[in-house]
Design a protein around this motif. Structure first.
Motif, mmCIF file in Angstrom:
data_model
loop_
_atom_site.group_PDB
_atom_site.id
_atom_site.type_symbol
_atom_site.label_atom_id
_atom_site.label_comp_id
_atom_site.label_asym_id
_atom_site.label_seq_id
_atom_site.Cartn_x
_atom_site.Cartn_y
_atom_site.Cartn_z
ATOM 1 N N SER A 279 0.827 -1.202 0.000
ATOM 2 C CA SER A 279 0.000 0.000 0.000
ATOM 3 C C SER A 279 0.863 1.256 0.000
ATOM 4 O O SER A 279 0.516 2.257 -0.642
ATOM 5 C CB SER A 279 -0.940 0.000 1.212
ATOM 6 N N TYR A 280 2.001 1.231 0.692
ATOM 7 C CA TYR A 280 2.930 2.359 0.639
ATOM 8 C C TYR A 280 3.462 2.558 -0.781
ATOM 9 O O TYR A 280 3.618 3.694 -1.251
ATOM 10 C CB TYR A 280 4.109 2.126 1.591
ATOM 11 N N GLY A 283 0.754 4.102 -2.764
ATOM 12 C CA GLY A 283 0.593 5.480 -2.327
ATOM 13 C C GLY A 283 1.676 6.383 -2.873
ATOM 14 O O GLY A 283 1.408 7.525 -3.291
ATOM 15 N N SER A 301 2.246 9.016 3.123
ATOM 16 C CA SER A 301 1.986 7.803 2.361
ATOM 17 C C SER A 301 2.952 7.653 1.195
ATOM 18 O O SER A 301 2.714 6.847 0.290
ATOM 19 C CB SER A 301 0.548 7.820 1.830
ATOM 20 N N GLY A 305 7.079 8.101 4.475
ATOM 21 C CA GLY A 305 6.388 7.064 5.244
ATOM 22 C C GLY A 305 7.035 5.703 5.085
ATOM 23 O O GLY A 305 7.132 4.926 6.044
ATOM 24 N N ARG A 445 -3.473 4.869 2.975
ATOM 25 C CA ARG A 445 -2.182 5.186 2.366
ATOM 26 C C ARG A 445 -2.283 5.315 0.848
ATOM 27 O O ARG A 445 -1.500 6.042 0.231
ATOM 28 C CB ARG A 445 -1.158 4.106 2.728
#
Length: 468
Positions: A279-280, A283, A301, A305, A445
């Motif tokens: 997900s990072y 993002g 994100s 992050g 994110r």
């Protein structure tokens, strides 16, 4: 269709339909029939002769139920349409007249502005030329975001409700549906791991696809979710050795949740870390596409992050395993991430002591949330243990009763009723928890604000209305 076209929204063009007043009605009717143009701006309230005629007809009983607006190719006399009871054509004229009145005018020319997929521009231009109008492409202001139209692929679009229930994908963003589906079914399967229960859920999904029930009709399009989730749960059931509980019907390929809860907990945290890393990554790509490299670098994100997330993970791992170099490297990565977060929050907050305080609080919150989000995935193990415990209780209760014919009949009843109750309860709980992790830990994110879904204006021509 190429993979890139499936991954990102369809490219949109900002256009204007320009026509003389005498051709405006025909041009807008052509655009409405095409169903590929979203018109911008507000429209006035309905009014006029067609609306009054429609209201009079609506007071009369209708054998056809709800009125679906349609358009005649050529403008018809309202009194004639009312005499013929053509509610559909009157409703179409009411909506068309609203757009005619909302058009921008200069002298004897009028124009309406909207959005259209780039691939449809030439086709629309040709159709409008036949109606005596022109389609003009306009530049897009930087502050205006086009509507989002995601590619229609049967393998992906069937699951898009999972993302749409959270929000609309922004025009610049990557479509997260494939990742969201994989994440959801993996998390659900880990919490609902049982071969028997999983196959029952998949079967119910296939039944939902074919049912003609009026009550369940609105849910029919959701059938891929229980099928995919059920099959994944069955796969985890093989790993756990669970089939309607610890019945011994299938071998244990990995571990028994009741016997190795710590290993299951570690695996849950590992799965959560992998999903958060993905997900990072999404993002970061989205922040780059939305605001450029600086946004991708400083966003919580984005890269900042990621550095905090990886740094904390490496530092904890190095400390736990006893690898000082890994722990020191992780600490350095986390420190660099915190510095980037602070720079981003300070840039956003502005100048002054209040801005520094705000940025400091936001940095602390971002770091705490990274740790809390990873730990939150421990619920995958917790609810997986709960499912296994309930199934074990039911199975042991049934085996304890087994004996005489009467007791055996009661044992079968306890086993069936207990599995039905466990299935219903745990399917609901696992589904809710998987959605909760999806929305709060993963989507938070991937998304940074919402877009708006492409909503083309569509009122089809009445093909039977061709007589003079």
């Amino acid at each position: 269709m190429r993979a890139r076209e499936l991954a990102v929204p369809t490219r949109m063009a900002r256009v204007a339909i320009v026509a003389g007043e005498e051709h405006l009605r025909a041009a807008l009717a052509t655009a409405a029939d095409s169903g590929c143009l979203e018109l911008a701006g507000s429209v006035p309230a309905p009014e006029g002769e067609a609306l009054e005629a429609l209201r009079r007809l609506e007071r009369l009983p209708s054998p056809n139920g709800r009125t679906v607006p349609r358009l005649a190719r050529r403008e018809r006399v309202v009194t004639e349409l009312e005499r013929r009871g053509r509610r559909d054509l009157l409703a179409g004229e009411v909506e068309l007249s609203r757009r005619v009145r909302a058009a921008l005018r200069h002298g004897r020319y009028a124009a309406v502005v909207g959005w259209i997929p780039e691939m449809d521009v030439e086709g629309m231009r040709s159709r409008l030329a036949e109606a005596g109008a022109a389609l003009v492409e306009l530049p897009r202001p930087r502050w205006v975001e086009p509507p989002t139209l995601l590619a229609d692929s049967s393998g992906v679009s069937r699951f898009r409700a999972l993302v749409d229930s959270y929000g609309s994908v922004r025009y610049a963003d990557v479509d997260p549906t494939p990742f969201a589906v994989v994440a959801f079914v993996v998390m659900f399967g880990m919490m609902f791991g049982d071969v028997g229960h999983g196959l029952v859920l998949a079967t119910l999904g296939l039944w939902l696809r074919r049912t003609r029930s009026s009550i369940l009709g609105s849910y029919r399009e959701l059938w891929p979710f229980p099928v995919a989730a059920g099959l994944t749960a069955a796969l985890f059931g093989f790993l756990y050795g669970e089939a309607f509980g610890p019945t011994g019907l299938v071998p244990t390929l990995w571990l028994s949740p009741m016997e190795e809860p710590i290993t299951l907990l570690a695996a849950a945290i590992g799965v959560g870390a992998a999903l958060l890393a993905a997900s990072y990554t999404l993002g970061t790509v989205n922040r780059w596409r939305e605001g450029g490299p600086l946004s991708a670098l400083l966003a919580p994100s984005g890269i900042a992050g990621i550095l905090v997330f990886l740094g904390v993970g490496l530092a904890v791992t190095g400390w736990y395993v006893g690898w000082p170099a890994v722990a020191i490297g992780g600490s350095g990565s986390a420190t660099a991430g915190v510095a980037l977060l602070a720079a981003g929050f300070k840039l956003e907050a502005g100048r002054g002591a209040a801005a520094v305080t705000q940025a400091t609080v936001e940095v602390v919150d971002a770091v705490v949330r990274v740790v809390a989000n990873v730990i939150s995935f421990a619920r995958l193990a917790a609810f997986g243990l709960m499912h296994a415990a309930l199934a074990t209780i039911v199975f042991e209760a049934a085996t304890a009763l087994w004996g005489t014919p009467a007791a055996s009949a009661l044992a079968v009843l306890v086993f069936v009723a207990g599995n039905v109750l466990t299935f219903a309860l745990e399917a609901l709980v696992a589904g809710v928890q998987a959605l909760r992790l999806e929305y709060y830990e993963l989507f938070s994110r991937i998304f940074a604000g919402e877009g708006h879904r492409f909503a083309p204006w569509h009122i089809p021509f009445d093909t039977a209305e061709e007589e003079p």
